[in-house]
Design a protein around this motif. Structure first.
Motif, PDB file in Angstrom:
ATOM      1  N   SER A   6       0.857  -1.178   0.000  1.00 17.68           N
ATOM      2  CA  SER A   6       0.000   0.000   0.000  1.00 17.68           C
ATOM      3  C   SER A   6       0.898   1.233   0.000  1.00 17.68           C
ATOM      4  O   SER A   6       2.084   1.143   0.350  1.00 17.68           O
ATOM      5  CB  SER A   6      -0.890   0.012   1.245  1.00 17.68           C
ATOM      6  N   PRO A   7       0.374   2.407  -0.365  1.00 21.12           N
ATOM      7  CA  PRO A   7       1.199   3.621  -0.304  1.00 21.12           C
ATOM      8  C   PRO A   7       1.759   3.855   1.104  1.00 21.12           C
ATOM      9  O   PRO A   7       2.899   4.289   1.245  1.00 21.12           O
ATOM     10  CB  PRO A   7       0.231   4.732  -0.716  1.00 21.12           C
ATOM     11  N   ARG A  13       8.527   1.969   4.379  1.00 17.45           N
ATOM     12  CA  ARG A  13       9.766   1.317   3.948  1.00 17.45           C
ATOM     13  C   ARG A  13      10.797   2.360   3.531  1.00 17.45           C
ATOM     14  O   ARG A  13      11.960   2.314   3.942  1.00 17.45           O
ATOM     15  CB  ARG A  13       9.486   0.362   2.791  1.00 17.45           C
ATOM     16  N   LEU A  14      10.362   3.323   2.726  1.00 16.64           N
ATOM     17  CA  LEU A  14      11.272   4.367   2.261  1.00 16.64           C
ATOM     18  C   LEU A  14      11.748   5.248   3.417  1.00 16.64           C
ATOM     19  O   LEU A  14      12.913   5.664   3.455  1.00 16.64           O
ATOM     20  CB  LEU A  14      10.592   5.206   1.172  1.00 16.64           C
ATOM     21  N   TYR A  15      10.860   5.528   4.350  1.00 11.53           N
ATOM     22  CA  TYR A  15      11.208   6.301   5.548  1.00 11.53           C
ATOM     23  C   TYR A  15      12.328   5.590   6.309  1.00 11.53           C
ATOM     24  O   TYR A  15      13.345   6.200   6.655  1.00 11.53           O
ATOM     25  CB  TYR A  15       9.968   6.468   6.426  1.00 11.53           C
ATOM     26  N   LEU A  16      12.141   4.304   6.569  1.00 12.78           N
ATOM     27  CA  LEU A  16      13.146   3.546   7.325  1.00 12.78           C
ATOM     28  C   LEU A  16      14.478   3.494   6.585  1.00 12.78           C
ATOM     29  O   LEU A  16      15.546   3.594   7.204  1.00 12.78           O
ATOM     30  CB  LEU A  16      12.634   2.129   7.617  1.00 12.78           C
ATOM     31  N   ASP A  17      14.426   3.370   5.259  1.00 10.76           N
ATOM     32  CA  ASP A  17      15.657   3.310   4.461  1.00 10.76           C
ATOM     33  C   ASP A  17      16.398   4.650   4.417  1.00 10.76           C
ATOM     34  O   ASP A  17      17.617   4.682   4.307  1.00 10.76           O
ATOM     35  CB  ASP A  17      15.350   2.896   3.021  1.00 10.76           C
ATOM     36  N   SER A  18      15.667   5.748   4.482  1.00  5.55           N
ATOM     37  CA  SER A  18      16.280   7.058   4.267  1.00  5.55           C
ATOM     38  C   SER A  18      16.503   7.875   5.535  1.00  5.55           C
ATOM     39  O   SER A  18      17.240   8.860   5.509  1.00  5.55           O
ATOM     40  CB  SER A  18      15.413   7.888   3.306  1.00  5.55           C
ATOM     41  N   TYR A  19      15.903   7.495   6.641  1.00  3.70           N
ATOM     42  CA  TYR A  19      15.931   8.327   7.843  1.00  3.70           C
ATOM     43  C   TYR A  19      17.350   8.673   8.285  1.00  3.70           C
ATOM     44  O   TYR A  19      17.646   9.840   8.582  1.00  3.70           O
ATOM     45  CB  TYR A  19      15.172   7.677   8.996  1.00  3.70           C
ATOM     46  N   GLY A  20      18.236   7.712   8.356  1.00  2.00           N
ATOM     47  CA  GLY A  20      19.601   7.963   8.821  1.00  2.00           C
ATOM     48  C   GLY A  20      20.318   9.006   7.980  1.00  2.00           C
ATOM     49  O   GLY A  20      20.977   9.904   8.511  1.00  2.00           O
ATOM     50  N   MET A  21      20.164   8.910   6.661  1.00  2.78           N
ATOM     51  CA  MET A  21      20.814   9.871   5.772  1.00  2.78           C
ATOM     52  C   MET A  21      20.222  11.272   5.954  1.00  2.78           C
ATOM     53  O   MET A  21      20.963  12.243   6.082  1.00  2.78           O
ATOM     54  CB  MET A  21      20.650   9.436   4.316  1.00  2.78           C
ATOM     55  N   ARG A  58      12.397  10.766 -11.089  1.00  7.55           N
ATOM     56  CA  ARG A  58      13.071  12.075 -11.034  1.00  7.55           C
ATOM     57  C   ARG A  58      14.148  12.139  -9.953  1.00  7.55           C
ATOM     58  O   ARG A  58      15.127  12.852 -10.092  1.00  7.55           O
ATOM     59  CB  ARG A  58      12.044  13.177 -10.801  1.00  7.55           C
ATOM     60  N   ALA A  59      13.923  11.454  -8.828  1.00 15.57           N
ATOM     61  CA  ALA A  59      14.889  11.517  -7.719  1.00 15.57           C
ATOM     62  C   ALA A  59      14.691  10.325  -6.800  1.00 15.57           C
ATOM     63  O   ALA A  59      13.608   9.739  -6.751  1.00 15.57           O
ATOM     64  CB  ALA A  59      14.693  12.813  -6.926  1.00 15.57           C
ATOM     65  N   LYS A  60      15.739  10.000  -6.072  1.00 15.26           N
ATOM     66  CA  LYS A  60      15.615   8.989  -5.027  1.00 15.26           C
ATOM     67  C   LYS A  60      14.789   9.574  -3.895  1.00 15.26           C
ATOM     68  O   LYS A  60      14.795  10.790  -3.679  1.00 15.26           O
ATOM     69  CB  LYS A  60      17.000   8.613  -4.491  1.00 15.26           C
ATOM     70  N   PHE A  61      14.114   8.715  -3.153  1.00 13.34           N
ATOM     71  CA  PHE A  61      13.263   9.183  -2.071  1.00 13.34           C
ATOM     72  C   PHE A  61      14.070   9.989  -1.046  1.00 13.34           C
ATOM     73  O   PHE A  61      13.653  11.058  -0.612  1.00 13.34           O
ATOM     74  CB  PHE A  61      12.569   7.996  -1.383  1.00 13.34           C
ATOM     75  N   GLY A  62      15.253   9.496  -0.665  1.00 21.58           N
ATOM     76  CA  GLY A  62      16.085  10.202   0.316  1.00 21.58           C
ATOM     77  C   GLY A  62      16.477  11.590  -0.157  1.00 21.58           C
ATOM     78  O   GLY A  62      16.505  12.540   0.622  1.00 21.58           O
ATOM     79  N   THR A  63      16.775  11.712  -1.439  1.00 17.99           N
ATOM     80  CA  THR A  63      17.120  13.013  -2.010  1.00 17.99           C
ATOM     81  C   THR A  63      15.914  13.946  -1.973  1.00 17.99           C
ATOM     82  O   THR A  63      16.030  15.125  -1.635  1.00 17.99           O
ATOM     83  CB  THR A  63      17.612  12.844  -3.462  1.00 17.99           C
TER      84      THR A  63
END
Length: 167
Positions: A6-7, A13-21, A58-63
């Motif tokens: 689901s969205p 998932r994206l939040y957990l992957d990008s939070y540290g950065m 257009r961009a990675k989620f973290g970016t």
């Protein structure tokens, strides 16, 4: 066949992957952990609200979230610190506590950074404080890598010129 998310699950998932950065980027530029946490929370809240507009082509989620966080930091400093300037940067951002050589170097760098405009300071910070490659800086700032290289070279030349003159 893969599991369809689901969205909300995809955002998590994206939040957990990008939070540290994202947190590391913001914390390096904020005075305290609490300020950084507030800005990062606001950035992810805005990202969650606008998630349907996120385009992974257009961009990675973290970016994408880092760009949102950068705007949140600007808003924070405009609201909370209207007279904020480089002289107000906490030593902890640029110096190793207890190491006078690092403190002296940090003060020198801070003085040299005053000759740069905001965009040049951002490029210098992304390159040397965050250790990003020019292509990653370009993606973060929505410009091409050759422009980043040119602006980085010009900023370093300005700093060297100031170092020869004043410091």
């Amino acid at each position: 066949m893969g599991h369809i998310r689901s969205p909300e699950q995809e955002f998590e998932r994206l939040y957990l992957d990008s939070y540290g950065m994202v947190y590391g980027y913001v914390r390096a530029r904020m005075g305290t952990d609490a300020e950084a946490e507030d800005v990062v929370a606001e950035a992810y809240l805005k990202a969650a609200r606008a998630f349907d507009s996120f385009d992974p082509e257009r961009a990675k989620f973290g970016t994408w979230v880092t760009t949102i966080a950068k705007n949140c930091m600007s808003s924070y400093y405009r609201k909370e610190h209207p007279s904020y300037d480089l002289g107000d940067v906490p030593e902890s951002v640029v110096a190793v506590e207890g190491d006078q050589d690092h403190v002296d170097d940090a003060l020198l760098v801070r003085q040299l950074l005053t000759c740069l405009n905001e965009e040049e300071r951002e490029i210098i910070a992304l390159k040397y404080r965050d250790g990003l490659r020019n292509v990653d800086i370009a993606e973060s700032l929505n410009m091409n890598a050759s422009t980043v290289s040119t602006k980085l070279a010009a900023a370093l030349t300005k700093m060297r010129t100031m170092l020869r003159k004043d410091v």
